[in-house]
Enzyme design. Sequence first.
Site, PDB file in Angstrom:
ATOM      1  N   ASN A   9       0.696  -1.150   0.112  1.00 34.33           N
ATOM      2  CA  ASN A   9      -0.115  -0.054   0.105  1.00 34.33           C
ATOM      3  C   ASN A   9       0.900   1.089   0.055  1.00 34.33           C
ATOM      4  O   ASN A   9       1.391   1.609   1.078  1.00 34.33           O
ATOM      5  CB  ASN A   9      -0.779  -0.115   1.208  1.00 34.33           C
ATOM      6  CG  ASN A   9      -1.776   1.184   1.505  1.00 34.33           C
ATOM      7  OD1 ASN A   9      -1.808   2.184   0.539  1.00 34.33           O
ATOM      8  ND2 ASN A   9      -2.355   1.389   2.628  1.00 34.33           N
ATOM      9  N   LYS A  11       0.228   4.174  -0.305  1.00 36.97           N
ATOM     10  CA  LYS A  11      -0.508   5.659   0.237  1.00 36.97           C
ATOM     11  C   LYS A  11      -0.184   6.655  -0.681  1.00 36.97           C
ATOM     12  O   LYS A  11      -0.014   6.529  -1.957  1.00 36.97           O
ATOM     13  CB  LYS A  11       0.042   5.831   1.522  1.00 36.97           C
ATOM     14  CG  LYS A  11      -0.198   4.423   2.411  1.00 36.97           C
ATOM     15  CD  LYS A  11      -0.019   4.689   3.952  1.00 36.97           C
ATOM     16  CE  LYS A  11      -0.156   3.425   4.760  1.00 36.97           C
ATOM     17  NZ  LYS A  11      -0.045   3.369   5.855  1.00 36.97           N
ATOM     18  N   HIS A  97      -9.562   1.310   4.716  1.00 38.45           N
ATOM     19  CA  HIS A  97      -8.458   1.557   5.349  1.00 38.45           C
ATOM     20  C   HIS A  97      -8.595   2.754   6.704  1.00 38.45           C
ATOM     21  O   HIS A  97      -9.295   3.601   6.660  1.00 38.45           O
ATOM     22  CB  HIS A  97      -7.181   2.170   4.595  1.00 38.45           C
ATOM     23  CG  HIS A  97      -5.882   2.067   5.310  1.00 38.45           C
ATOM     24  ND1 HIS A  97      -5.277   3.218   5.922  1.00 38.45           N
ATOM     25  CD2 HIS A  97      -4.960   1.303   5.085  1.00 38.45           C
ATOM     26  CE1 HIS A  97      -4.308   2.721   6.293  1.00 38.45           C
ATOM     27  NE2 HIS A  97      -3.870   1.568   5.824  1.00 38.45           N
ATOM     28  N   GLU A  99      -6.915   5.040   7.695  1.00 38.70           N
ATOM     29  CA  GLU A  99      -6.705   6.527   7.370  1.00 38.70           C
ATOM     30  C   GLU A  99      -7.997   6.929   6.818  1.00 38.70           C
ATOM     31  O   GLU A  99      -8.258   8.203   6.827  1.00 38.70           O
ATOM     32  CB  GLU A  99      -5.449   6.380   6.373  1.00 38.70           C
ATOM     33  CG  GLU A  99      -4.114   6.299   7.373  1.00 38.70           C
ATOM     34  CD  GLU A  99      -2.946   5.490   6.653  1.00 38.70           C
ATOM     35  OE1 GLU A  99      -2.931   5.752   5.429  1.00 38.70           O
ATOM     36  OE2 GLU A  99      -2.290   5.005   7.261  1.00 38.70           O
ATOM     37  N   GLU A 169      -5.940  -4.553  10.538  1.00 37.63           N
ATOM     38  CA  GLU A 169      -4.770  -3.618  10.855  1.00 37.63           C
ATOM     39  C   GLU A 169      -4.927  -2.719  12.281  1.00 37.63           C
ATOM     40  O   GLU A 169      -5.557  -1.965  12.019  1.00 37.63           O
ATOM     41  CB  GLU A 169      -4.576  -2.499   9.550  1.00 37.63           C
ATOM     42  CG  GLU A 169      -4.254  -3.168   8.244  1.00 37.63           C
ATOM     43  CD  GLU A 169      -3.662  -2.214   7.363  1.00 37.63           C
ATOM     44  OE1 GLU A 169      -2.557  -2.520   6.849  1.00 37.63           O
ATOM     45  OE2 GLU A 169      -4.231  -1.034   7.041  1.00 37.63           O
ATOM     46  N   GLY A 175       2.222   2.208  10.606  1.00 32.50           N
ATOM     47  CA  GLY A 175       3.211   3.438  10.529  1.00 32.50           C
ATOM     48  C   GLY A 175       3.785   4.095  11.685  1.00 32.50           C
ATOM     49  O   GLY A 175       4.449   4.789  12.150  1.00 32.50           O
ATOM     50  N   SER A 215       3.200  -1.926  10.335  1.00 33.21           N
ATOM     51  CA  SER A 215       4.596  -1.746  10.590  1.00 33.21           C
ATOM     52  C   SER A 215       5.046  -3.257  10.316  1.00 33.21           C
ATOM     53  O   SER A 215       5.959  -3.815  11.233  1.00 33.21           O
ATOM     54  CB  SER A 215       4.837  -1.245  12.140  1.00 33.21           C
ATOM     55  OG  SER A 215       4.479  -0.015  12.325  1.00 33.21           O
TER      56      SER A 215
HETATM   57  P1  PGA Z   1       2.512   0.461   7.489  1.00 37.40           P
HETATM   58  O1  PGA Z   1       1.169   0.691   7.009  1.00 37.40           O
HETATM   59  O2  PGA Z   1       3.365  -0.735   7.202  1.00 37.40           O
HETATM   60  O3  PGA Z   1       3.512   1.761   7.301  1.00 37.40           O
HETATM   61  O4  PGA Z   1       2.381   0.417   9.049  1.00 37.40           O
HETATM   62  C1  PGA Z   1       0.183  -0.489   6.692  1.00 37.40           C
HETATM   63  C2  PGA Z   1      -0.866  -0.092   6.214  1.00 37.40           C
HETATM   64  O5  PGA Z   1      -1.417   1.240   6.677  1.00 37.40           O
HETATM   65  O6  PGA Z   1      -1.717  -0.646   5.464  1.00 37.40           O
END
Ligand code: PGA
Length: 252
Positions: A9, A11, A97, A99, A169, A175, A215
């Site tokens: 992903n 983003k 997601h 976010e 998640e 992140g 992460s």
């Molecule tokens: P990350 O993001 O691996 O940077 O923690 C995962 C995601 O949001 O899909």
Amino acid sequence: MRKKLIAGNWKMNLNIEQSEKLTSLILEKLNEDIFNKTDVVLCPPFTSLFNVHTLIKNSKIKLGAQNIHYKDEGAYTGEISASMIKSVGCEFVILGHSERRQYFYETDETVNLKIKKALEFSLIPIVCVGETITERESGIHETVVENQVVNSLKDISPDQLKNIIFAYEPVWAIGTGHTATPIQANSMHRKIRTVIENLYSNDIANTIKILYGGSVNEKNSADLFSQPDIDGGLVGGASLKPDSFTEIILSA
Ligand code: PGA
């Protein structure tokens, strides 16, 4: 036996040139044999979908988008439809997601509408669910995730469910560098399977893919992916680094 899947992903990162560079590096590093064991999906931003598709279309890497609108078309300035991402070569779409839920006010209800629209266009939705740190600390994390799963699957038939992937998640792990432990992650994956078993059947609960995200990196991926209920990963930050991303794929 569920085949592993690793989705990157990206983003809101990488312009077209940067996206092409990353895609080429990933293609160079991956040997054909890897795809017998693991499916790989790249989810670049909308603006790079066409160019990334051009580079990967003769490989086994698949393309996904990061969102769609739940309407077919119309006066929705700034939105992208299922038909649009389908026509640029997408086979997958990330939906719900955290976010999107946090910054763009997506709800289980809109996620449910988007899942239905994606399925109508034969896109495979990767449906994200997960609790915040406050929810985990107050002990309601399983209920929160259960509700997200149940609500997002409203009026989805067993046949349709077979074409859906979930991604657990935990918001506190995205992140942040704080990965869920393999035990914590697997236990939530188990919970999601139980919810699906109660709603549908044991058969479907055992067939559906559930990815872990938050992460994931090349150091923790092998332990996470060796858990019985974890079928791969939705990788954010590490998917932008060709070496880390390919190592994560190899570890699956
Ligand atoms: P990350 O993001 O691996 O940077 O923690 C995962 C995601 O949001 O899909």
